[in-house]
Each structure stands twice: as C-alpha cells, then as structure tokens.
Design a protein around this motif. Sequence first.
Motif, PDB file in Angstrom:
ATOM      1  N   ILE A  11       0.851  -1.207   0.000  1.00  0.00           N
ATOM      2  CA  ILE A  11       0.000   0.000   0.000  1.00  0.00           C
ATOM      3  C   ILE A  11       0.879   1.248   0.000  1.00  0.00           C
ATOM      4  O   ILE A  11       0.631   2.217  -0.726  1.00  0.00           O
ATOM      5  N   LEU A  12       1.947   1.187   0.797  1.00  0.00           N
ATOM      6  CA  LEU A  12       2.780   2.387   0.970  1.00  0.00           C
ATOM      7  C   LEU A  12       3.656   2.672  -0.242  1.00  0.00           C
ATOM      8  O   LEU A  12       3.859   3.824  -0.610  1.00  0.00           O
ATOM      9  N   LEU A  13       4.200   1.611  -0.837  1.00  0.00           N
ATOM     10  CA  LEU A  13       5.155   1.821  -1.930  1.00  0.00           C
ATOM     11  C   LEU A  13       4.466   1.944  -3.287  1.00  0.00           C
ATOM     12  O   LEU A  13       4.879   1.357  -4.288  1.00  0.00           O
ATOM     13  N   THR A  14       3.406   2.702  -3.319  1.00  0.00           N
ATOM     14  CA  THR A  14       2.743   3.051  -4.580  1.00  0.00           C
ATOM     15  C   THR A  14       2.932   4.545  -4.782  1.00  0.00           C
ATOM     16  O   THR A  14       3.358   5.256  -3.851  1.00  0.00           O
ATOM     17  N   VAL A  15       2.623   5.030  -5.985  1.00  0.00           N
ATOM     18  CA  VAL A  15       2.788   6.469  -6.252  1.00  0.00           C
ATOM     19  C   VAL A  15       1.923   7.272  -5.284  1.00  0.00           C
ATOM     20  O   VAL A  15       2.381   8.251  -4.677  1.00  0.00           O
ATOM     21  N   GLU A  16       0.677   6.841  -5.123  1.00  0.00           N
ATOM     22  CA  GLU A  16      -0.227   7.568  -4.222  1.00  0.00           C
ATOM     23  C   GLU A  16       0.295   7.550  -2.785  1.00  0.00           C
ATOM     24  O   GLU A  16       0.340   8.581  -2.110  1.00  0.00           O
ATOM     25  N   GLY A  17       0.746   6.361  -2.368  1.00  0.00           N
ATOM     26  CA  GLY A  17       1.238   6.215  -0.990  1.00  0.00           C
ATOM     27  C   GLY A  17       2.426   7.113  -0.717  1.00  0.00           C
ATOM     28  O   GLY A  17       2.455   7.845   0.286  1.00  0.00           O
ATOM     29  N   LEU A  18       3.412   7.083  -1.629  1.00  0.00           N
ATOM     30  CA  LEU A  18       4.625   7.887  -1.419  1.00  0.00           C
ATOM     31  C   LEU A  18       4.326   9.380  -1.509  1.00  0.00           C
ATOM     32  O   LEU A  18       4.866  10.193  -0.749  1.00  0.00           O
ATOM     33  N   LEU A  19       3.442   9.735  -2.477  1.00  0.00           N
ATOM     34  CA  LEU A  19       3.076  11.147  -2.651  1.00  0.00           C
ATOM     35  C   LEU A  19       2.397  11.690  -1.389  1.00  0.00           C
ATOM     36  O   LEU A  19       2.681  12.805  -0.948  1.00  0.00           O
ATOM     37  N   VAL A  20       1.527  10.870  -0.831  1.00  0.00           N
ATOM     38  CA  VAL A  20       0.824  11.279   0.393  1.00  0.00           C
ATOM     39  C   VAL A  20       1.823  11.508   1.526  1.00  0.00           C
ATOM     40  O   VAL A  20       1.756  12.513   2.245  1.00  0.00           O
ATOM     41  N   LEU A  21       2.783  10.584   1.664  1.00  0.00           N
ATOM     42  CA  LEU A  21       3.767  10.710   2.748  1.00  0.00           C
ATOM     43  C   LEU A  21       4.622  11.965   2.581  1.00  0.00           C
ATOM     44  O   LEU A  21       4.818  12.738   3.527  1.00  0.00           O
ATOM     45  N   VAL A  22       5.134  12.184   1.357  1.00  0.00           N
ATOM     46  CA  VAL A  22       6.029  13.330   1.122  1.00  0.00           C
ATOM     47  C   VAL A  22       5.258  14.645   1.184  1.00  0.00           C
ATOM     48  O   VAL A  22       5.651  15.573   1.906  1.00  0.00           O
ATOM     49  N   MET A  23       4.144  14.718   0.439  1.00  0.00           N
ATOM     50  CA  MET A  23       3.391  15.981   0.384  1.00  0.00           C
ATOM     51  C   MET A  23       2.808  16.341   1.753  1.00  0.00           C
ATOM     52  O   MET A  23       2.790  17.508   2.150  1.00  0.00           O
ATOM     53  N   GLY A  24       2.340  15.328   2.464  1.00  0.00           N
ATOM     54  CA  GLY A  24       1.788  15.571   3.800  1.00  0.00           C
ATOM     55  C   GLY A  24       2.846  16.122   4.748  1.00  0.00           C
ATOM     56  O   GLY A  24       2.592  17.067   5.494  1.00  0.00           O
ATOM     57  N   THR A  25       4.051  15.533   4.689  1.00  0.00           N
ATOM     58  CA  THR A  25       5.126  16.005   5.572  1.00  0.00           C
ATOM     59  C   THR A  25       5.540  17.430   5.189  1.00  0.00           C
ATOM     60  O   THR A  25       5.757  18.274   6.069  1.00  0.00           O
ATOM     61  N   VAL A  26       5.653  17.688   3.875  1.00  0.00           N
ATOM     62  CA  VAL A  26       6.012  19.040   3.401  1.00  0.00           C
ATOM     63  C   VAL A  26       4.982  20.061   3.901  1.00  0.00           C
ATOM     64  O   VAL A  26       5.328  21.093   4.485  1.00  0.00           O
ATOM     65  N   LEU A  27       3.727  19.738   3.671  1.00  0.00           N
ATOM     66  CA  LEU A  27       2.637  20.641   4.073  1.00  0.00           C
ATOM     67  C   LEU A  27       2.661  20.865   5.590  1.00  0.00           C
ATOM     68  O   LEU A  27       2.493  21.988   6.072  1.00  0.00           O
ATOM     69  N   GLY A  28       2.876  19.784   6.316  1.00  0.00           N
ATOM     70  CA  GLY A  28       2.924  19.868   7.780  1.00  0.00           C
ATOM     71  C   GLY A  28       4.040  20.778   8.252  1.00  0.00           C
ATOM     72  O   GLY A  28       3.827  21.637   9.107  1.00  0.00           O
ATOM     73  N   ILE A  29       5.236  20.618   7.677  1.00  0.00           N
ATOM     74  CA  ILE A  29       6.386  21.442   8.104  1.00  0.00           C
ATOM     75  C   ILE A  29       6.107  22.921   7.810  1.00  0.00           C
ATOM     76  O   ILE A  29       6.318  23.788   8.656  1.00  0.00           O
ATOM     77  N   VAL A  30       5.620  23.197   6.594  1.00  0.00           N
ATOM     78  CA  VAL A  30       5.371  24.597   6.205  1.00  0.00           C
ATOM     79  C   VAL A  30       4.269  25.215   7.072  1.00  0.00           C
ATOM     80  O   VAL A  30       4.429  26.322   7.595  1.00  0.00           O
ATOM     81  N   LEU A  31       3.162  24.492   7.246  1.00  0.00           N
ATOM     82  CA  LEU A  31       2.060  25.038   8.057  1.00  0.00           C
ATOM     83  C   LEU A  31       2.461  25.168   9.525  1.00  0.00           C
ATOM     84  O   LEU A  31       2.104  26.131  10.192  1.00  0.00           O
ATOM     85  N   GLY A  32       3.212  24.191  10.002  1.00  0.00           N
ATOM     86  CA  GLY A  32       3.666  24.242  11.399  1.00  0.00           C
ATOM     87  C   GLY A  32       4.605  25.408  11.645  1.00  0.00           C
ATOM     88  O   GLY A  32       4.617  25.984  12.741  1.00  0.00           O
ATOM     89  N   ALA A  33       5.372  25.762  10.610  1.00  0.00           N
ATOM     90  CA  ALA A  33       6.327  26.879  10.758  1.00  0.00           C
ATOM     91  C   ALA A  33       5.624  28.230  10.767  1.00  0.00           C
ATOM     92  O   ALA A  33       6.201  29.223  11.206  1.00  0.00           O
ATOM     93  N   MET A  34       4.402  28.281  10.262  1.00  0.00           N
ATOM     94  CA  MET A  34       3.685  29.567  10.197  1.00  0.00           C
ATOM     95  C   MET A  34       2.982  29.831  11.525  1.00  0.00           C
ATOM     96  O   MET A  34       2.069  29.085  11.898  1.00  0.00           O
ATOM     97  N   PRO A  35       3.396  30.881  12.246  1.00  0.00           N
ATOM     98  CA  PRO A  35       2.777  31.143  13.551  1.00  0.00           C
ATOM     99  C   PRO A  35       1.275  31.356  13.396  1.00  0.00           C
ATOM    100  O   PRO A  35       0.836  32.072  12.498  1.00  0.00           O
ATOM    101  N   GLY A  36       0.531  30.737  14.270  1.00  0.00           N
ATOM    102  CA  GLY A  36      -0.914  30.940  14.243  1.00  0.00           C
ATOM    103  C   GLY A  36      -1.656  29.823  13.557  1.00  0.00           C
ATOM    104  O   GLY A  36      -2.875  29.739  13.666  1.00  0.00           O
ATOM    105  N   ILE A  37      -0.976  28.969  12.826  1.00  0.00           N
ATOM    106  CA  ILE A  37      -1.688  27.871  12.164  1.00  0.00           C
ATOM    107  C   ILE A  37      -1.783  26.683  13.134  1.00  0.00           C
ATOM    108  O   ILE A  37      -2.865  26.311  13.555  1.00  0.00           O
ATOM    109  N   GLY A  38      -0.643  26.110  13.499  1.00  0.00           N
ATOM    110  CA  GLY A  38      -0.662  25.036  14.503  1.00  0.00           C
ATOM    111  C   GLY A  38      -1.092  23.685  13.961  1.00  0.00           C
ATOM    112  O   GLY A  38      -1.709  23.602  12.892  1.00  0.00           O
TER     113      GLY A  38
END
Lengths: 500, 152
Positions: A11-38
């Motif tokens: 399940i994980l080693l599919t395009v969708e699985g890997l994309l979700v893991l990478v994009m989710g982490t990227v989005l999380g880091i960027v949103l977490g870095a923005m004060p007020g989002i949390g």
Amino acid sequence: MLSSLPDALAILLTVEGLLVLVMGTVLGIVLGAMPGIGSTVAVAMVLPFTLTMGQAPAILLLLAVYAGSVYGGSIAAILINTPGTPQSAATCLDGYPMAQRGEAGLALGWATVASVIGGLVSAIVLIFAAPQLAAFALEFGPIETFALILLGMTCIVSVSTGSVIKGLLAGMIGIFLSTVGGDPIIGEMRFTFGQWQLFAGFNLLAVVIGVFALSEVLMRASTALSQTSELVDFKGIVLPKLAMWKGRLKNLGKSVLIGNLVGVLPGTGAATAAFISYAEGRRSSSNGANYGTGEPDGIVSSEAANNAVTGGALVPTMALGIPGDAITAVMLATLTLHGITPGPKLVEDNPTLIAAIFTGFFIINLLLLPLGLILSRVAAPILRVREAYMMTAIVLLCAVGVYFVRGNPFDLLVMGAAGVVGFVLRRQGFPMAPLVIGMVLGPTLEITLRQGLILTDGSFAAFFVGHPIALVLGLTALVALLLPLLRHQLARRPSRQNQE
Amino acid sequence: MTHIVNERVMVLLALFLVGGGLYAATFGQIYSSTETAQSPVFFPRIILALWMLLALAALVQAVRAPSDTAPVTSWPRLIVLLLAAVTYTNVIGREGFFLPSVVFAAISLPIFGIRNPLVVGLYAVAVPGALVLFFNHLLGMPLPVSRFTYLF
C-alpha cells in the motif's frame, strides 16, 4: 501485525502512498512553521481532502501533516521567537537565545535531530509496545492521574523565568480560564455570566495564539521599529556533530520516554509533554543551570518529547478509540468517516490497515530529516521578511487559524482579548508559558481531583494511602516544587552575608 | 508616577481585584449540588483563593521593591495598533474577513514603518485577497463573508 507487513508495504510503496507521505510532511512542516496555524488547524485544514482518499492514505496524510507540523513549529520558535505550534512554546526558551547568539542553524539542527529521534522511537514504541503501553495507561485511575498532573504542574516553577510568584499566578489564571463553561462532572455552567458563547469555555488555541503571537506583535509595536522580525543569522541547518552529543544522550532518552508516556495518556498532548520534559531536563541535566540561556539540552528536551508524543498519542487512539489529544481526536473522526469503528477490535479486524499506518508513520519520521533540511531553507526566507509585513501577516493568519478551529467568530474575540491581556502581563514580567500549562492541565487536574474525592469520601489524605503510584508521583511533585525554592533561598543567603 | 502607584502596582492590584470579584461571584450562583467534590465551584474556589494570595504576594513585593517596566517607544503608535487589533477581531464576524483585514493591514503597516502608500495599498488588498481566494474558493473552507457580497 508483522505478518501483514508485506501487504502494508504494497500500500505504501505506490505512487499515491509515497506522494501522500512526502506531500503531507512538506505541508505539515510549512504550516507548522507559520505562527498561528498550529497542528490542530493544519490537520483540520487537510481533513476535507481525505474524504476522497482510501482509508490508509487518508490517515497517513493526516499523520504526515501532524508529525510535520510538530517539527515545523520549531522553525518559527527558533528563528522569530514565536512558536509555530503550542507544542513548540518550550523550544523558544532556548532556541531563540541560541539563534540570537548566531547559532540559529545549529539550534535548528538540534531540534531536527531530536524531533527525528523522538518521532522514530515513538513509531517503534507504537509498533512493538502499543498493547502494553495502553494497558499501563489504563491502570491509571483518577487518583494516579491527578498525582501525575500535579507533577506536571510543578514545571510551572521551572519555566517561570524572573519571578516564581508571577509564574504561579499566571498558572492560576490559566487553570481558572479552563474552568469557564460547563462543569465537567454535573454539567452546570460556571462563570458564563449569561453569555452563551462561553458555554463551551475558552478555546485553547485562541488563548495560546493571543498570548503568544498577538501579544508578541503588540510587544514589537511598543519597542523601537526594526526593519526585520528580530532577524537572526540563518544560512541553513547545521547538524550537531557526534562529539557534541556527549553527556546529552541521557537527557534525550529521558525526553523521548516522557513524550511517549505522556502521549499515551489520554487528554494530555505534546505541549504538556514538552513542558514536563523541559522541567525534568532542567532539574536533572548536567546543563540544567544553563536552561533558558540558549542551552541545546533545552531544545532537545522540548523537541524530542513533543515529537515522541505523536506516536504515543496514537496508541490509545488506535488500540482503544480514546484520543490522546485534539489532533488524534480529529483522526478518530476521520476513521469513523471512512467506515472504521475505532476500539479494541480495530487492530484485530484491520491488520493490514494498522500495519500500513504504523509503518507509514515510521517512514514519515524518517522523512523529517531530509525534508527538514530542505524546507527550513524555504521557510526561513518567509520568516525573514520586514517586520511590518511579518507582524501584519501574523495577525491575519492568526485570525484565519483561530476561526477555522470551530468556525466561531467569538474565538476571534477571545484571541484579541488574550493578546491584550498577554501584552499587559508580559510588560510586567509575567511568563506566558505557565498560563498555557494551566489551561492545558487544568481540566484533567479538576476532574481527577473531584473524582478522587468522590472515591475517597472527601478524604484527600486517602489519595496517597493504598495508591503507591500516586504516592511516588505526589512526593516527586512536592520535591520538584520545594527544591527550586530551597535552592533560591540558599543562593540568596551567601549574597546577604556578603552584603552584611 | 510615584514609587508606590506605578504601572506594575496598578496591574497587580487589578489582578487581585479581578480574582476577588470572581471569587465573590462563586457565592452568587445556585447549583444543584453543594457537596464538596460535586459542587461546580469547589475547584474554582481553590484556584481563585490561590490567585488572590499570589496576586497579593506579588503586590507586596512590587510595593516593597519598586522596579520600572520597559519604556514604550511610542504610546500613540501602540494605542492605535492595540485598538485596531481589538476592533479587527471584533468585526470579522459581522463584516467578513476581507474588508476588516484590508483596513487592519492599512493601519498596521504604517505603524511598523511602511510609509509608501502604493506598497501599503497593494499589500493590504493582496494578502487578505489571496487568503480569501485560497480558503474560500480553492479549499472550499469559507472565511466569514461581508454583508455586501458572498464572494468575500
């Protein structure tokens, strides 16, 4: 569960699985870095998109955003002294002073490594020891939980820089704010003064953003104008060398352990873990005396613990259907939306899904290191714009973030009021961290105290007779409370003698 | 201000009085249960009593050893921003996110030293506009809209 690993990897080693893991982490880091989002807002923002996904990718996307945002919060905490997430509030205490010394890259390096180790260990704990940890947490009755929260409260003394009295007072204000609204045991309204908007109490995120972010904007407006937002020299993350870890591994291990244990206890959360770990590190670390002045151990204490919570909090969520914090509560809702019934039978009924979630969570924490190294360079210029643009954007983003939690304009009023009160108190030397600790721990402290008194027929002394865990925790809390006061008195005595 | 009546003392006195007022308010309410642990005001009373005690201790400390608070560079600048922030958070619910945000940004930027009207105007419209576009129209997570149009 290990037998389901091949299916989980499929399940994980599919395009969708890997994309979700990478994009989710990227989005999380960027949103977490923005004060007020949390983290809560970041996860809530992504939630609508998961409804069109499969079960595993949906949960993994939320997990990636969660873990990424907890780490991302440290970027703003270290570079501009404004925690991107409440979990990173303790990181400000040492991260920002270190950045002011010109070691912002190294401070973020400590935060990154501590976050990755904290997250990875918590993922391993989640995979291999979840049932045992959940069983241990379930053994805690209200009396033991009360004693644990009391111990957590003692960290108010540790984080009260300047004046312990003001720190304790801020803590009381925080606990009081948590009592406004419906009584947790019999449901009657308290301190609402006829205002229905107060029936659900004060929104924690609105208060946190108000006292940290909005009051910071007002504090900046009260000082001389600066071209940038307290710019610190940052040219990218500098990972600490192996030799620099000498004497710090014990603190790291303890912080990871605290994060996991606090995470597994329902209703506590990463902010609590970070402060308990910070207080414990300050008490026991060989570098404890330097905490608050830019000490790497302070960053390690906070970041290792808050990332370790992510895995710990998933244990009761996945195994028992009990959310460890607000974010895992959102995840629980997501599971239900996808037709999965959370509870003890979840692991037994969905072994492949659980294996995919747990393995994916491990990969997400591995991804934090390379993505953190790349994204901190991207996030830093966003934080490095002129103070005017940054401060104005912070207020606008705070308004957006606070509004999205419940879609309630009243929360914006609370944020505004908390900002003004926070500003007034900070000008008088009140630390704001105790206020937040009080608000976070207050509800559990009240419920467990009252349940305990009902169980013991109103005898507080009976809390510690026949409850060895509560006795040990209570005594530790007492020592933790008295020791700094004793140290303070002993430190004052020689200086008085010198004056005489 | 004199040594005794200064900003710090006034704030601590206000905190003590607020704590006292809230403590007194717990006696004005009637609850179905007054038994110790089941009374809804049992726990708040403990906290408020500690609040008053600590505020009093801090007040005594402030009177006995007066110390100055950090000076404010420009009171008018601070007061305008303070009022703007409070008003902004108050009106979003009624007037929507976009219009109050434009006004707030147009006030906040000059306070923090951006004087160029073109830059102020552009930023004040572009940033709230981008947020509205992103949340309302791309993510479908609507921010409050104004009474004039459902678009912003």
